[in-house]
Motif scaffolding. Sequence first.
Motif, PDB file in Angstrom:
ATOM      1  N   THR A 107       0.839  -1.192   0.112  1.00  0.00           N
ATOM      2  CA  THR A 107       0.037   0.252  -0.016  1.00  0.00           C
ATOM      3  C   THR A 107       0.853   1.152  -0.041  1.00  0.00           C
ATOM      4  O   THR A 107       1.990   1.194   0.794  1.00  0.00           O
ATOM      5  N   ILE A 108       0.571   2.264  -1.049  1.00  0.00           N
ATOM      6  CA  ILE A 108       1.472   3.423  -0.818  1.00  0.00           C
ATOM      7  C   ILE A 108       0.378   4.625  -0.350  1.00  0.00           C
ATOM      8  O   ILE A 108      -0.765   4.398  -0.457  1.00  0.00           O
ATOM      9  N   LYS A 109       1.035   5.588   0.194  1.00  0.00           N
ATOM     10  CA  LYS A 109       0.280   6.723   0.503  1.00  0.00           C
ATOM     11  C   LYS A 109       0.814   7.930  -0.255  1.00  0.00           C
ATOM     12  O   LYS A 109       1.993   8.358  -0.272  1.00  0.00           O
ATOM     13  N   ALA A 110      -0.076   8.450  -1.200  1.00  0.00           N
ATOM     14  CA  ALA A 110       0.757   9.162  -2.130  1.00  0.00           C
ATOM     15  C   ALA A 110      -0.084  10.405  -2.521  1.00  0.00           C
ATOM     16  O   ALA A 110      -1.469  10.463  -2.421  1.00  0.00           O
ATOM     17  N   ARG A 111       0.468  11.526  -3.007  1.00  0.00           N
ATOM     18  CA  ARG A 111      -0.630  12.479  -3.480  1.00  0.00           C
ATOM     19  C   ARG A 111      -0.277  12.676  -4.911  1.00  0.00           C
ATOM     20  O   ARG A 111       0.550  12.624  -5.600  1.00  0.00           O
ATOM     21  N   VAL A 112      -1.822  13.186  -5.278  1.00  0.00           N
ATOM     22  CA  VAL A 112      -1.896  13.223  -6.933  1.00  0.00           C
ATOM     23  C   VAL A 112      -1.120  14.487  -7.262  1.00  0.00           C
ATOM     24  O   VAL A 112      -1.791  15.706  -7.064  1.00  0.00           O
ATOM     25  N   THR A 113       0.011  14.752  -7.940  1.00  0.00           N
ATOM     26  CA  THR A 113       0.360  15.974  -8.169  1.00  0.00           C
ATOM     27  C   THR A 113       0.022  16.222  -9.783  1.00  0.00           C
ATOM     28  O   THR A 113       0.026  17.598 -10.056  1.00  0.00           O
ATOM     29  N   GLN A 114      -0.530  15.561 -10.509  1.00  0.00           N
ATOM     30  CA  GLN A 114      -1.017  15.753 -11.973  1.00  0.00           C
ATOM     31  C   GLN A 114      -2.121  14.729 -12.241  1.00  0.00           C
ATOM     32  O   GLN A 114      -1.856  13.614 -11.968  1.00  0.00           O
ATOM     33  N   LYS A 115      -3.247  15.084 -13.030  1.00  0.00           N
ATOM     34  CA  LYS A 115      -4.005  14.448 -13.409  1.00  0.00           C
ATOM     35  C   LYS A 115      -4.620  14.649 -15.058  1.00  0.00           C
ATOM     36  O   LYS A 115      -4.920  16.071 -15.036  1.00  0.00           O
ATOM     37  N   SER A 116      -4.332  13.891 -15.928  1.00  0.00           N
ATOM     38  CA  SER A 116      -4.438  14.106 -17.310  1.00  0.00           C
ATOM     39  C   SER A 116      -6.289  14.221 -17.583  1.00  0.00           C
ATOM     40  O   SER A 116      -6.954  13.944 -16.858  1.00  0.00           O
ATOM     41  N   ASP A 117      -6.503  14.935 -18.822  1.00  0.00           N
ATOM     42  CA  ASP A 117      -7.888  14.654 -19.182  1.00  0.00           C
ATOM     43  C   ASP A 117      -8.305  13.280 -19.411  1.00  0.00           C
ATOM     44  O   ASP A 117      -7.463  12.433 -19.592  1.00  0.00           O
ATOM     45  N   LEU A 118      -9.583  12.902 -19.179  1.00  0.00           N
ATOM     46  CA  LEU A 118     -10.282  11.632 -19.919  1.00  0.00           C
ATOM     47  C   LEU A 118     -10.049  11.666 -21.287  1.00  0.00           C
ATOM     48  O   LEU A 118     -10.895  12.273 -21.914  1.00  0.00           O
ATOM     49  N   LYS A 119      -9.319  10.803 -21.860  1.00  0.00           N
ATOM     50  CA  LYS A 119      -9.095  10.830 -23.465  1.00  0.00           C
ATOM     51  C   LYS A 119      -9.831   9.443 -23.883  1.00  0.00           C
ATOM     52  O   LYS A 119      -9.976   8.752 -23.165  1.00  0.00           O
ATOM     53  N   THR A 120      -9.982   9.721 -25.225  1.00  0.00           N
ATOM     54  CA  THR A 120     -10.453   8.495 -25.892  1.00  0.00           C
ATOM     55  C   THR A 120      -9.268   8.158 -26.788  1.00  0.00           C
ATOM     56  O   THR A 120      -8.746   8.828 -27.391  1.00  0.00           O
ATOM     57  N   TYR A 121      -9.231   6.786 -27.231  1.00  0.00           N
ATOM     58  CA  TYR A 121      -8.467   6.440 -28.121  1.00  0.00           C
ATOM     59  C   TYR A 121      -9.237   5.324 -29.084  1.00  0.00           C
ATOM     60  O   TYR A 121     -10.177   4.869 -28.898  1.00  0.00           O
ATOM     61  N   SER A 122      -8.384   5.044 -30.070  1.00  0.00           N
ATOM     62  CA  SER A 122      -8.883   4.172 -31.152  1.00  0.00           C
ATOM     63  C   SER A 122      -7.660   3.305 -31.883  1.00  0.00           C
ATOM     64  O   SER A 122      -6.705   4.048 -32.160  1.00  0.00           O
ATOM     65  N   ASN A 123      -7.878   2.152 -31.881  1.00  0.00           N
ATOM     66  CA  ASN A 123      -6.896   1.275 -32.457  1.00  0.00           C
ATOM     67  C   ASN A 123      -7.507  -0.243 -32.902  1.00  0.00           C
ATOM     68  O   ASN A 123      -8.849  -0.104 -33.172  1.00  0.00           O
ATOM     69  N   GLN A 124      -6.685  -0.984 -33.415  1.00  0.00           N
ATOM     70  CA  GLN A 124      -7.298  -2.358 -34.091  1.00  0.00           C
ATOM     71  C   GLN A 124      -8.235  -2.923 -33.337  1.00  0.00           C
ATOM     72  O   GLN A 124      -9.156  -3.711 -33.694  1.00  0.00           O
ATOM     73  N   ARG A 125      -8.242  -2.819 -32.014  1.00  0.00           N
ATOM     74  CA  ARG A 125      -9.220  -3.575 -31.308  1.00  0.00           C
ATOM     75  C   ARG A 125     -10.340  -2.836 -30.771  1.00  0.00           C
ATOM     76  O   ARG A 125     -11.178  -3.308 -30.062  1.00  0.00           O
ATOM     77  N   GLY A 126     -10.382  -1.469 -31.387  1.00  0.00           N
ATOM     78  CA  GLY A 126     -11.733  -0.701 -31.162  1.00  0.00           C
ATOM     79  C   GLY A 126     -11.447   0.424 -30.328  1.00  0.00           C
ATOM     80  O   GLY A 126     -10.169   0.908 -30.273  1.00  0.00           O
ATOM     81  N   GLU A 127     -12.233   1.150 -29.580  1.00  0.00           N
ATOM     82  CA  GLU A 127     -12.246   2.441 -29.019  1.00  0.00           C
ATOM     83  C   GLU A 127     -12.234   2.333 -27.535  1.00  0.00           C
ATOM     84  O   GLU A 127     -12.989   1.375 -26.954  1.00  0.00           O
ATOM     85  N   GLY A 128     -11.778   3.131 -26.868  1.00  0.00           N
ATOM     86  CA  GLY A 128     -11.767   3.082 -25.355  1.00  0.00           C
ATOM     87  C   GLY A 128     -11.359   4.477 -24.663  1.00  0.00           C
ATOM     88  O   GLY A 128     -11.163   5.738 -25.383  1.00  0.00           O
ATOM     89  N   ASN A 129     -11.312   4.410 -23.507  1.00  0.00           N
ATOM     90  CA  ASN A 129     -10.896   5.516 -22.758  1.00  0.00           C
ATOM     91  C   ASN A 129      -9.642   5.526 -21.842  1.00  0.00           C
ATOM     92  O   ASN A 129      -9.429   3.981 -21.402  1.00  0.00           O
ATOM     93  N   LEU A 130      -8.891   6.392 -21.504  1.00  0.00           N
ATOM     94  CA  LEU A 130      -7.903   6.236 -20.794  1.00  0.00           C
ATOM     95  C   LEU A 130      -7.729   7.641 -20.027  1.00  0.00           C
ATOM     96  O   LEU A 130      -7.884   8.546 -20.596  1.00  0.00           O
ATOM     97  N   PHE A 131      -7.062   7.498 -18.776  1.00  0.00           N
ATOM     98  CA  PHE A 131      -6.180   8.824 -18.280  1.00  0.00           C
ATOM     99  C   PHE A 131      -4.861   8.272 -17.340  1.00  0.00           C
ATOM    100  O   PHE A 131      -5.145   7.085 -16.988  1.00  0.00           O
ATOM    101  N   ASN A 132      -4.305   9.253 -17.078  1.00  0.00           N
ATOM    102  CA  ASN A 132      -2.986   8.947 -16.248  1.00  0.00           C
ATOM    103  C   ASN A 132      -2.820   9.974 -15.064  1.00  0.00           C
ATOM    104  O   ASN A 132      -3.469  11.057 -15.062  1.00  0.00           O
ATOM    105  N   VAL A 133      -2.244   9.711 -14.015  1.00  0.00           N
ATOM    106  CA  VAL A 133      -1.859  10.544 -12.905  1.00  0.00           C
ATOM    107  C   VAL A 133      -0.391  10.361 -12.329  1.00  0.00           C
ATOM    108  O   VAL A 133       0.139   9.345 -12.676  1.00  0.00           O
ATOM    109  N   THR A 134       0.011  11.392 -12.036  1.00  0.00           N
ATOM    110  CA  THR A 134       1.372  11.291 -11.522  1.00  0.00           C
ATOM    111  C   THR A 134       1.112  11.313  -9.685  1.00  0.00           C
ATOM    112  O   THR A 134       0.641  12.205  -9.100  1.00  0.00           O
ATOM    113  N   LEU A 135       1.689  10.299  -9.109  1.00  0.00           N
ATOM    114  CA  LEU A 135       1.564  10.175  -7.755  1.00  0.00           C
ATOM    115  C   LEU A 135       2.861  10.175  -7.061  1.00  0.00           C
ATOM    116  O   LEU A 135       4.077   9.753  -7.624  1.00  0.00           O
ATOM    117  N   MET A 136       3.111  10.867  -6.077  1.00  0.00           N
ATOM    118  CA  MET A 136       4.400  11.237  -5.229  1.00  0.00           C
ATOM    119  C   MET A 136       4.061  10.904  -3.698  1.00  0.00           C
ATOM    120  O   MET A 136       3.336  11.145  -3.237  1.00  0.00           O
TER     121      MET A 136
END
Length: 613
Positions: free
Chosen positions: A186-215
Amino acid sequence: MVANLSQGGCKQLHSAGPDDVDIFEATYTLQVLSVKSVANNTTTGQDRFRIIVSDGINFVQAMLATQLNSLVAEESIKKHTILSITKMTCNFVQDKRLLIILSLHVVEQSDVKVGDPQPLDAPKAAAASSTTPTASTSLRPAQSSAAQSKPAPQRAAPSAAATNQAQAHGSIYPIEGLSPYQNNWTIKARVTQKSDLKTYSNQRGEGNLFNVTLMDDTGEIRATAFNAVALELYDKLVEGKVYYISKARVNFAKKQFSHLSNEYELGFEKSTMIEECLDLTNAPTIKYNFVPLDQLETIAKDATCDVIAIVKEATETNEIYSKASSRNITKRELTLVDQSQFQVRMTLWGKQAENFSSKDQVIAFRNVKVGDFGGRSLSFFSSSSMSINPSTDEAFELRGWYDSAGKEQEFKAYASSGGGGAGGGGPAFKREEIKSIMDIKAEGSSTSGDKAQYFSARATLLFVKHENMWYPACKGENCNKKVAEAGGEWSCESCQKKWPSPEYRYIMSLACADHSEQAWLQGFNDVGEVIFDHRTATDLHQMKEDEGENKFQAFVQEHSCETYNFTLRAKLDEYNGQSRVRYGISKIMPIDYKEEMKYMRDQLLGDWGQTAV
């Protein structure tokens, strides 16, 4: 052969009470799991290094005394180094034991981690028996009786719910200790950055993703969520808040998507547990390494840095069309200033540009990208973050300076010297510091390690090596990686995209000379576009295909015998087992005769021209 570690040593070091000894001497053979630079000691100005050490069973955090810093600088202490630690002291900071290593010697260097060490539960120090030391006192072996008699600062006790929450989560792993070979953490971390919720498309279809930086206090790690997990967690994670996080997958980091130094990253899954931390007493705080605006030329192009500045001006938003994404992107430009009396342009994109309304405020920008358009510029991108009017000493000092004097000052602006330069990072071209190629080679021969030397030069292009003058590159925005053809399509391994055709980019090898000597200089895409009058490598590739080799070579030859101003970078390189100095072009600028005449006039009218011969 890896030396035997002192098994149980970490537990012994961590079990002594605060009143047992101030400085204790014993020999422990331990392994370094990580080394991390922390904020400068404001009293001495020296760097401090936090390390994690292991006995093969457990690991603990420690600080190196500043007199041992040279061992880190010369890489005698690094990841997996085996140390024999002979003298230590300890402090209690916010009820946590902090070991300080005063004396050691290096036993051996290793490439592997010994055992599968686990964290120790830190025993709580009695509040009445310790005070919170400052950076300037943390290495003192003993305090006076008067100082010891002072009561500890009173802090609000955590709520029962917060205490129960902390007990439920038990041992907290440091981010620097995570690896794919551990599951129960278990980590105890602060979210220092959160991206927008993005959509992507590839051969397997469409989807959503986002990323965060934890510190946390030991480091940073990037975490990504996809599809249903992304939709579930996106609103749950808030930038700036602290969370307990467990049951995420630890993967090797995809470096093309992250600037962080951590070799691992997290993948959020359906089973991932995320709970907001109720007790922020010992919560990690965001750490900055601010670069003054007048020092941005020391930062390489496309590197990231932290800056704190006043937003002096902000333009209205406008839209530009992105060929890579085939859509319009919102853009806003800020003018930043600080006490160095420099100003620089910062570009915001997307929602950050649309939502910005903080003119005349102090803003701390973290992990912004350095560009060289117009000399030096900054850009806010997906892993950047900003804090408006942060409660830091730097922010208060900057606010006071601007309100009292800064508003009325004139600020210097970065600009390309010599008119229309192109190329990578490094200092600006300086006419008064032009060196001959002979002198540059003589000084460049003393270059060592990863450190580069920069020179201003003026030379004439004699010959362009036209074999392998370009490479097929990905058309993805800010990618430019080499692509490979397969089945009529060009595939990029970096961003996993396919294109019907590549974008060709220059890789230049140029023979240049001045009155003293000749040198081979290496350059990239911007250099080629300057030499060939803004014709791209794709244009020349098409010319070669359509009009043949002879016409192409004649065109290349026509663009030799031109003289340019250069900023050159001399850097030690190894080729076929032999070391050599390579000379790269950081900037190339066609001769601006108006500027040259102005410089000569100023020289004649200045002290140099007026000195009697």
